[in-house]
Design an enzyme around this catalytic site. Structure first.
Site, PDB file in Angstrom:
ATOM      1  N   LYS A  87      37.016  28.038  16.297  1.00  0.00           N
ATOM      2  CA  LYS A  87      36.603  28.627  17.564  1.00  0.00           C
ATOM      3  C   LYS A  87      37.550  28.213  18.685  1.00  0.00           C
ATOM      4  O   LYS A  87      37.141  27.785  19.759  1.00  0.00           O
ATOM      5  CB  LYS A  87      35.170  28.251  17.881  1.00  0.00           C
ATOM      6  CG  LYS A  87      34.205  28.859  16.899  1.00  0.00           C
ATOM      7  CD  LYS A  87      32.783  28.543  17.228  1.00  0.00           C
ATOM      8  CE  LYS A  87      31.873  29.161  16.184  1.00  0.00           C
ATOM      9  NZ  LYS A  87      30.534  28.660  16.263  1.00  0.00           N
ATOM     10  N   ILE A 130      39.879  27.419  24.142  1.00  0.00           N
ATOM     11  CA  ILE A 130      38.585  27.609  23.493  1.00  0.00           C
ATOM     12  C   ILE A 130      38.236  29.094  23.432  1.00  0.00           C
ATOM     13  O   ILE A 130      38.602  29.866  24.313  1.00  0.00           O
ATOM     14  CB  ILE A 130      37.457  26.792  24.172  1.00  0.00           C
ATOM     15  CG1 ILE A 130      37.175  27.282  25.587  1.00  0.00           C
ATOM     16  CG2 ILE A 130      37.796  25.310  24.178  1.00  0.00           C
ATOM     17  CD1 ILE A 130      35.940  26.672  26.205  1.00  0.00           C
ATOM     18  N   CYS A 131      37.549  29.486  22.388  1.00  0.00           N
ATOM     19  CA  CYS A 131      37.173  30.881  22.175  1.00  0.00           C
ATOM     20  C   CYS A 131      35.916  31.206  22.984  1.00  0.00           C
ATOM     21  O   CYS A 131      34.854  30.635  22.755  1.00  0.00           O
ATOM     22  CB  CYS A 131      36.925  31.135  20.690  1.00  0.00           C
ATOM     23  SG  CYS A 131      36.386  32.811  20.342  1.00  0.00           S
ATOM     24  N   LEU A 132      36.048  32.129  23.911  1.00  0.00           N
ATOM     25  CA  LEU A 132      34.911  32.559  24.730  1.00  0.00           C
ATOM     26  C   LEU A 132      34.719  34.065  24.688  1.00  0.00           C
ATOM     27  O   LEU A 132      33.921  34.610  25.435  1.00  0.00           O
ATOM     28  CB  LEU A 132      35.135  32.130  26.186  1.00  0.00           C
ATOM     29  CG  LEU A 132      35.213  30.643  26.454  1.00  0.00           C
ATOM     30  CD1 LEU A 132      35.552  30.389  27.912  1.00  0.00           C
ATOM     31  CD2 LEU A 132      33.913  29.966  26.082  1.00  0.00           C
TER      32      LEU A 132
END
Length: 162
Positions: A107, A114-116
């Site tokens: 993620k 960071i994966c959002l």
């Protein structure tokens, strides 16, 4: 969103100025609103016993850096956090980076971003220009840390610092 998230979100001041780094005096106004929103969010966190980050910017407010932390099993895990304000801000949310976690979780994008994308970015898009950095931390980084740090610890990828 659960009720706790909604309640904490209401305590973060909304922003009014629709301006990015290339917008001169309007950017100065937006930056002032960003700081006021962050101060409100940090004070709310402290009052609720959930202080979990420190943040500062360069002089023109385009580069941000600091520390964030998460407690898991009563152990503090602390990380450097950084991001740049995109040229298309506030239409585009900042990409929050935790460089030392780069490559440790699926993620996350290259460089420790960071994966959002799935949950946060649509919410950001619906709330432009009212959302700012404090909202990105509250609705993006905070939940990401709450999910990813315990997982990384349980899988033995993260160890407490001595």
């Amino acid at each position: 969103m659960d009720e706790t998230t909604k309640k904490s979100l209401k305590e973060i001041p909304l922003l009014k100025t629709n301006a990015g780094p290339r917008d001169g005096d309007l950017w100065a106004n937006r930056l002032k609103e960003e700081y006021e929103s962050l101060i409100g969010f940090i004070n709310s966190n402290k009052n609720n016993g959930s202080d979990w980050f420190r943040l500062e910017s360069n002089e023109d407010g385009t580069r941000w850096f600091g520390k964030c932390w998460h407690f898991h099993n009563m152990i503090k895990y602390e990380f450097d956090v950084e991001f740049d304000i995109p040229i298309t801000y506030p239409k585009t949310a900042p990409e929050i980076t935790l460089p030392e976690l780069d490559g440790k979780t699926a993620k996350m994008y290259r460089g420790g971003k960071i994966c959002l994308s799935d949950h946060f970015k649509p919410l950001w898009a619906r709330n432009t220009p009212k959302f700012g950095i404090a909202h990105a931390f509250s609705l993006g980084l905070g939940p990401w840390l709450a999910v990813e740090i315990p997982d990384l610890v349980e899988r033995g990828i993260l160890k407490p610092k001595a």
